[in-house]
Design a protein around this motif. Structure first.
Motif, mmCIF file in Angstrom:
data_model
loop_
_atom_site.group_PDB
_atom_site.id
_atom_site.type_symbol
_atom_site.label_atom_id
_atom_site.label_comp_id
_atom_site.label_asym_id
_atom_site.label_seq_id
_atom_site.Cartn_x
_atom_site.Cartn_y
_atom_site.Cartn_z
ATOM 1 N N TRP A 141 0.728 -1.076 -0.102
ATOM 2 C CA TRP A 141 -0.007 -0.096 -0.113
ATOM 3 C C TRP A 141 0.712 1.024 0.006
ATOM 4 C CZ3 TRP A 141 -4.813 2.537 0.233
ATOM 5 C CH2 TRP A 141 -6.097 1.700 0.041
ATOM 6 N N THR A 142 0.614 2.226 -0.802
ATOM 7 C CA THR A 142 1.531 3.445 -1.021
ATOM 8 C C THR A 142 0.590 4.501 -0.665
ATOM 9 O OG1 THR A 142 1.131 3.671 -3.211
ATOM 10 C CG2 THR A 142 2.902 2.354 -2.719
ATOM 11 N N ILE A 143 1.052 5.826 -0.312
ATOM 12 C CA ILE A 143 0.297 6.945 -0.185
ATOM 13 C C ILE A 143 -0.165 7.418 -1.551
ATOM 14 C CG2 ILE A 143 2.252 8.641 -0.405
ATOM 15 C CD1 ILE A 143 -0.155 8.480 2.475
ATOM 16 N N ASP A 144 0.179 7.295 -2.654
ATOM 17 C CA ASP A 144 -0.416 7.530 -3.812
ATOM 18 C C ASP A 144 -1.613 6.789 -4.067
ATOM 19 O OD1 ASP A 144 1.687 9.401 -4.393
ATOM 20 O OD2 ASP A 144 2.811 7.751 -5.408
ATOM 21 N N ARG A 145 -1.707 5.558 -3.663
ATOM 22 C CA ARG A 145 -3.030 4.806 -3.661
ATOM 23 C C ARG A 145 -3.885 5.395 -2.897
ATOM 24 N NH1 ARG A 145 -3.327 -1.768 -2.589
ATOM 25 N NH2 ARG A 145 -5.712 -2.051 -3.030
ATOM 26 N N ALA A 146 -3.406 5.892 -1.623
ATOM 27 C CA ALA A 146 -4.502 6.377 -0.711
ATOM 28 C C ALA A 146 -5.267 7.679 -1.147
ATOM 29 C CB ALA A 146 -3.743 6.602 0.725
ATOM 30 N N ARG A 147 -4.202 8.457 -1.901
ATOM 31 C CA ARG A 147 -4.452 9.810 -2.435
ATOM 32 C C ARG A 147 -5.506 9.368 -3.739
ATOM 33 N NH1 ARG A 147 0.021 11.420 -3.664
ATOM 34 N NH2 ARG A 147 0.345 12.648 -1.784
ATOM 35 N N LEU A 148 -5.250 8.381 -4.383
ATOM 36 C CA LEU A 148 -6.380 8.319 -5.403
ATOM 37 C C LEU A 148 -7.667 7.680 -5.102
ATOM 38 C CD1 LEU A 148 -4.098 6.171 -8.035
ATOM 39 C CD2 LEU A 148 -5.014 8.534 -8.123
ATOM 40 N N LEU A 165 -1.451 3.082 6.686
ATOM 41 C CA LEU A 165 -1.122 2.017 5.650
ATOM 42 C C LEU A 165 -0.818 0.637 6.202
ATOM 43 C CD1 LEU A 165 1.672 4.475 3.958
ATOM 44 C CD2 LEU A 165 -0.380 3.708 2.848
ATOM 45 N N VAL A 166 -0.198 0.343 7.409
ATOM 46 C CA VAL A 166 -0.222 -0.852 7.822
ATOM 47 C C VAL A 166 -1.495 -1.503 8.040
ATOM 48 C CG1 VAL A 166 0.587 -2.089 9.963
ATOM 49 C CG2 VAL A 166 2.106 -0.373 9.161
ATOM 50 N N ALA A 167 -2.478 -0.855 8.721
ATOM 51 C CA ALA A 167 -3.975 -1.179 8.772
ATOM 52 C C ALA A 167 -4.535 -1.645 7.316
ATOM 53 C CB ALA A 167 -4.868 -0.221 9.545
ATOM 54 N N ARG A 168 -4.291 -0.833 6.480
ATOM 55 C CA ARG A 168 -4.994 -1.245 4.990
ATOM 56 C C ARG A 168 -4.100 -2.591 4.533
ATOM 57 N NH1 ARG A 168 -9.343 1.346 1.933
ATOM 58 N NH2 ARG A 168 -10.059 2.651 3.695
ATOM 59 N N THR A 169 -2.813 -2.578 4.595
ATOM 60 C CA THR A 169 -2.088 -3.656 4.011
ATOM 61 C C THR A 169 -2.433 -4.841 5.012
ATOM 62 O OG1 THR A 169 -0.280 -1.970 3.797
ATOM 63 C CG2 THR A 169 0.075 -4.543 3.420
ATOM 64 N N THR A 170 -2.826 -4.720 6.233
ATOM 65 C CA THR A 170 -3.098 -6.073 6.891
ATOM 66 C C THR A 170 -4.573 -6.585 6.408
ATOM 67 O OG1 THR A 170 -2.165 -5.142 8.983
ATOM 68 C CG2 THR A 170 -3.922 -6.687 9.290
ATOM 69 N N GLY A 171 -5.570 -5.532 6.334
ATOM 70 C CA GLY A 171 -6.927 -6.098 5.992
ATOM 71 C C GLY A 171 -6.919 -6.911 4.557
#
Length: 266
Positions: A141-148, A165-171
């Motif tokens: 998961w990257t900050i660019d993906r979160a921005r999109l 980012l850790v939480a999103r990747t974990t899920g």
């Protein structure tokens, strides 16, 4: 004749006594499990009533014994004890969700593996594999993906991008390698908090039958013209030859019926 009456009485007695003599049907496995769950639910609700006002209950559940009992039951299905459940499950917009650390614990308890490879404020890489498998699955998961996805405007993303980012990747990784271990609670609470929802339209007043069936109101009668005024018909009063609607003339007109105003779609 007497013998016939006696025979009928005996047959009636046997017919009325036979159902009572039948053994009760044995409970099925599903019925037994349901009864056990109902007893567990009753105990969970009694416990929830005692805990509802304590600081051990998260703010989203405080004062709601029904929701607390449901959370305890859901945690029990995941192998969690009641107090651990109350520190691990959040109710986000009416949906129960596990916190990221709790989801990792549930997956790892089942024997699956999750490893954090790299974590910064701009990206997170984790890998995992199912129990008994040799194949590793990697999620980034990257900050660019979160921005999109429009997540960076959220308060938690501004304060703690690394943790989010850790939480999103974990899920995402947990759903990929061990969705069966989550028992329908497949999203971490940090994911639901970052969900972008559409606007909710304001409710309109309900229409009554009378309003739907009432005839249209009559158009107001035009003012009578003065006696000395005459109406000159000129070429400006004629519709254009090409059939194009004259919007300015339509707006200046005052004698349109209420049920056929220009631009109303009727």
């Amino acid at each position: 004749m007497t013998n016939e009456i006696a025979t009928r009485d005996e047959q009636h007695t046997v017919a009325t006594q036979q159902p009572n003599s039948l053994p009760a049907p044995a409970p099925t496995e599903g019925t037994t499990a349901l009864m056990a769950w109902a007893q567990e639910a009753s105990l969970a609700y009694d416990m929830a009533q005692k805990l509802a006002a304590t600081s051990f209950v998260p703010q989203s559940l405080r004062g709601k014994p029904g929701d607390i009992a449901a959370a305890i039951l859901a945690g029990s299905e995941l192998g969690m004890k009641p107090m651990a459940t109350l520190k691990s499950i959040d109710i986000i917009q009416g949906t129960p969700a596990l916190r990221a650390h709790a989801m990792r614990a549930v997956v790892q308890r089942q024997g699956h593996e999750i490893e954090l490879v790299e974590s910064t404020d701009t990206h997170c890489i984790m890998r995992g594999r199912r129990k008994g498998s040799d194949t590793w699955q990697t999620i980034e998961w990257t900050i660019d993906r979160a921005r999109l996805m429009g997540l960076l405007s959220k308060d938690q993303w501004k304060k703690n991008p690394k943790g989010m980012l850790v939480a999103r990747t974990t899920g995402e990784l947990s759903r990929l390698i061990a969705s069966d271990a989550l028992h329908g609670m497949a999203y971490v609470s940090e994911e639901l908090e970052g969900t972008v929802h559409g606007e909710i339209a304001q409710p309109r007043a309900p229409l009554s039958v009378a309003a739907l069936t009432a005839p249209p109101a009559p158009a107001p009668a035009p003012e009578p013209a003065a006696a000395d005024e005459t109406h000159q018909v000129t070429r400006d009063d004629q519709p254009p030859a090409d059939g194009i609607w004259d919007a300015e003339a339509a707006e200046d007109s005052v004698d349109w019926p209420e049920t056929a105003q220009p631009g109303s779609g009727n």
